[in-house]
Design a protein around this motif. Structure first.
Motif, PDB file in Angstrom:
ATOM      1  N   ALA A  71       0.884  -1.246   0.008  1.00 35.22           N
ATOM      2  CA  ALA A  71      -0.101   0.120   0.089  1.00 35.22           C
ATOM      3  C   ALA A  71       0.839   1.222  -0.046  1.00 35.22           C
ATOM      4  CB  ALA A  71      -1.092   0.053   1.128  1.00 35.22           C
ATOM      5  N   VAL A  72       1.979   1.431   0.572  1.00 31.89           N
ATOM      6  CA  VAL A  72       2.743   2.433   0.812  1.00 31.89           C
ATOM      7  C   VAL A  72       3.519   2.661  -0.384  1.00 31.89           C
ATOM      8  CG1 VAL A  72       5.090   3.199   1.817  1.00 31.89           C
ATOM      9  CG2 VAL A  72       3.144   2.270   3.390  1.00 31.89           C
ATOM     10  N   SER A  73       4.114   1.247  -1.385  1.00 36.44           N
ATOM     11  CA  SER A  73       4.675   1.525  -2.257  1.00 36.44           C
ATOM     12  C   SER A  73       3.619   2.150  -3.392  1.00 36.44           C
ATOM     13  CB  SER A  73       5.032   0.027  -2.730  1.00 36.44           C
ATOM     14  OG  SER A  73       6.106  -0.497  -2.060  1.00 36.44           O
ATOM     15  N   HIS A  74       2.542   1.695  -3.438  1.00 33.28           N
ATOM     16  CA  HIS A  74       1.611   2.286  -4.432  1.00 33.28           C
ATOM     17  C   HIS A  74       1.424   3.629  -4.277  1.00 33.28           C
ATOM     18  CE1 HIS A  74      -2.002   2.530  -6.863  1.00 33.28           C
ATOM     19  NE2 HIS A  74      -2.567   3.244  -5.535  1.00 33.28           N
ATOM     20  N   GLN A  75       1.337   4.288  -2.927  1.00 33.26           N
ATOM     21  CA  GLN A  75       1.327   5.774  -2.715  1.00 33.26           C
ATOM     22  C   GLN A  75       2.582   6.448  -3.298  1.00 33.26           C
ATOM     23  OE1 GLN A  75      -1.582   7.246  -2.050  1.00 33.26           O
ATOM     24  NE2 GLN A  75      -2.817   5.495  -1.786  1.00 33.26           N
ATOM     25  N   LEU A  76       3.664   5.737  -3.064  1.00 30.66           N
ATOM     26  CA  LEU A  76       5.070   6.409  -3.289  1.00 30.66           C
ATOM     27  C   LEU A  76       5.103   6.300  -4.859  1.00 30.66           C
ATOM     28  CD1 LEU A  76       7.391   4.515  -0.573  1.00 30.66           C
ATOM     29  CD2 LEU A  76       6.983   7.149  -0.921  1.00 30.66           C
ATOM     30  N   LYS A  77       4.472   5.373  -5.471  1.00 37.50           N
ATOM     31  CA  LYS A  77       4.543   5.462  -7.073  1.00 37.50           C
ATOM     32  C   LYS A  77       3.950   6.855  -7.653  1.00 37.50           C
ATOM     33  CE  LYS A  77       3.082   3.302 -11.027  1.00 37.50           C
ATOM     34  NZ  LYS A  77       2.374   2.015 -11.732  1.00 37.50           N
ATOM     35  N   THR A  78       2.509   7.105  -7.049  1.00 39.84           N
ATOM     36  CA  THR A  78       1.771   8.209  -7.120  1.00 39.84           C
ATOM     37  C   THR A  78       2.850   9.598  -6.889  1.00 39.84           C
ATOM     38  OG1 THR A  78      -0.080   7.389  -6.845  1.00 39.84           O
ATOM     39  CG2 THR A  78      -0.200   9.683  -6.754  1.00 39.84           C
ATOM     40  N   LEU A  79       3.381   9.707  -5.612  1.00 40.81           N
ATOM     41  CA  LEU A  79       4.225  10.595  -5.349  1.00 40.81           C
ATOM     42  C   LEU A  79       5.405  11.067  -6.108  1.00 40.81           C
ATOM     43  CD1 LEU A  79       3.872  10.216  -1.594  1.00 40.81           C
ATOM     44  CD2 LEU A  79       2.898  12.369  -2.701  1.00 40.81           C
ATOM     45  N   ARG A  80       6.003   9.867  -6.637  1.00 43.90           N
ATOM     46  CA  ARG A  80       6.927   9.927  -7.699  1.00 43.90           C
ATOM     47  C   ARG A  80       6.783  10.478  -9.000  1.00 43.90           C
ATOM     48  NH1 ARG A  80       8.295   4.275  -6.462  1.00 43.90           N
ATOM     49  NH2 ARG A  80       7.761   3.992  -8.758  1.00 43.90           N
ATOM     50  N   GLN A  81       5.519   9.951  -9.159  1.00 41.20           N
ATOM     51  CA  GLN A  81       5.017  10.400 -10.848  1.00 41.20           C
ATOM     52  C   GLN A  81       4.989  12.047 -10.770  1.00 41.20           C
ATOM     53  OE1 GLN A  81       1.757   7.935 -11.359  1.00 41.20           O
ATOM     54  NE2 GLN A  81       2.987   6.321 -12.415  1.00 41.20           N
ATOM     55  N   ALA A  82       4.553  12.388  -9.482  1.00 41.34           N
ATOM     56  CA  ALA A  82       4.239  13.902  -9.417  1.00 41.34           C
ATOM     57  C   ALA A  82       5.411  14.798  -9.112  1.00 41.34           C
ATOM     58  CB  ALA A  82       3.301  14.099  -8.234  1.00 41.34           C
ATOM     59  N   HIS A  83       6.605  13.886  -9.011  1.00 44.25           N
ATOM     60  CA  HIS A  83       8.055  14.691  -8.755  1.00 44.25           C
ATOM     61  C   HIS A  83       7.840  15.420  -7.314  1.00 44.25           C
ATOM     62  CE1 HIS A  83       8.883  13.838 -12.934  1.00 44.25           C
ATOM     63  NE2 HIS A  83       7.696  14.361 -13.278  1.00 44.25           N
ATOM     64  N   LEU A  84       7.240  14.452  -6.379  1.00 43.93           N
ATOM     65  CA  LEU A  84       7.488  15.023  -5.047  1.00 43.93           C
ATOM     66  C   LEU A  84       8.285  14.273  -4.251  1.00 43.93           C
ATOM     67  CD1 LEU A  84       3.559  15.688  -4.515  1.00 43.93           C
ATOM     68  CD2 LEU A  84       5.321  17.064  -4.792  1.00 43.93           C
ATOM     69  N   VAL A  85       8.571  12.991  -4.643  1.00 46.41           N
ATOM     70  CA  VAL A  85       9.635  12.245  -3.958  1.00 46.41           C
ATOM     71  C   VAL A  85      10.458  11.611  -5.080  1.00 46.41           C
ATOM     72  CG1 VAL A  85       8.004  11.761  -1.950  1.00 46.41           C
ATOM     73  CG2 VAL A  85       8.370   9.881  -3.825  1.00 46.41           C
ATOM     74  N   LYS A  86      11.898  11.231  -4.546  1.00 41.81           N
ATOM     75  CA  LYS A  86      12.612  10.542  -5.177  1.00 41.81           C
ATOM     76  C   LYS A  86      13.165   9.342  -4.590  1.00 41.81           C
ATOM     77  CE  LYS A  86      16.439  13.514  -3.751  1.00 41.81           C
ATOM     78  NZ  LYS A  86      17.411  14.517  -4.187  1.00 41.81           N
ATOM     79  N   ALA A  87      13.487   8.264  -5.296  1.00 44.69           N
ATOM     80  CA  ALA A  87      13.989   6.865  -4.923  1.00 44.69           C
ATOM     81  C   ALA A  87      15.384   6.745  -5.194  1.00 44.69           C
ATOM     82  CB  ALA A  87      13.245   5.876  -5.293  1.00 44.69           C
ATOM     83  N   ARG A  88      16.200   5.966  -4.082  1.00 41.82           N
ATOM     84  CA  ARG A  88      17.522   5.806  -4.575  1.00 41.82           C
ATOM     85  C   ARG A  88      17.557   4.037  -3.768  1.00 41.82           C
ATOM     86  NH1 ARG A  88      21.748   4.729  -1.217  1.00 41.82           N
ATOM     87  NH2 ARG A  88      20.674   5.578   0.830  1.00 41.82           N
TER      88      ARG A  88
END
Length: 116
Positions: A71-88
């Motif tokens: 569930a968290v991963s799903h929300q993070l995907k949306t936040l990444r697509q909006a350029h609000l978060v980044k992943a490493r």
């Protein structure tokens, strides 16, 4: 000519002209609207605050919010697509952080506004 416009005369034209320079064009307004839709979800707001202090892995966010990793991963995907978060990625773990300092400023300003 409307009565209001007649009453204001040149002042009306100046106010309209000033307003035109501040109102975003249709494309920009739509993009801003989409961004507000992304941050309008309470879970995503909590995730943004959870990672506002620095990098956090999905499992930590999951535990902090009492949600499943998926569930968290799903929300993070949306936040990444909006350029609000980044992943490493580091080995098998993925660490998330705010995309840039503007996201933290946005969160802080919204909270400050709400608290007034």
């Amino acid at each position: 000519m409307t009565a209001h416009k007649e009453h204001l005369g040149e002042e009306h034209d100046a106010l309209v002209k000033r307003g035109q320079s501040h109102v975003p064009d249709e494309k920009t307004a739509k993009e801003l609207s989409e961004l507000f839709k992304v941050v309008s979800d309470p879970t995503r707001i909590k995730i943004l605050w959870a990672i506002g202090g620095g990098e956090v892995c999905v499992c930590c966010i999951s535990e902090l919010l009492g949600m499943s990793v998926s569930a968290v991963s799903h929300q993070l995907k949306t936040l990444r697509q909006a350029h609000l978060v980044k992943a490493r990625r580091e080995g098998r773990n993925i660490y998330y952080s705010l995309d840039d300092h503007h996201v933290k400023i946005l969160l802080d300003v919204l909270l400050e506004h709400m608290e007034e």
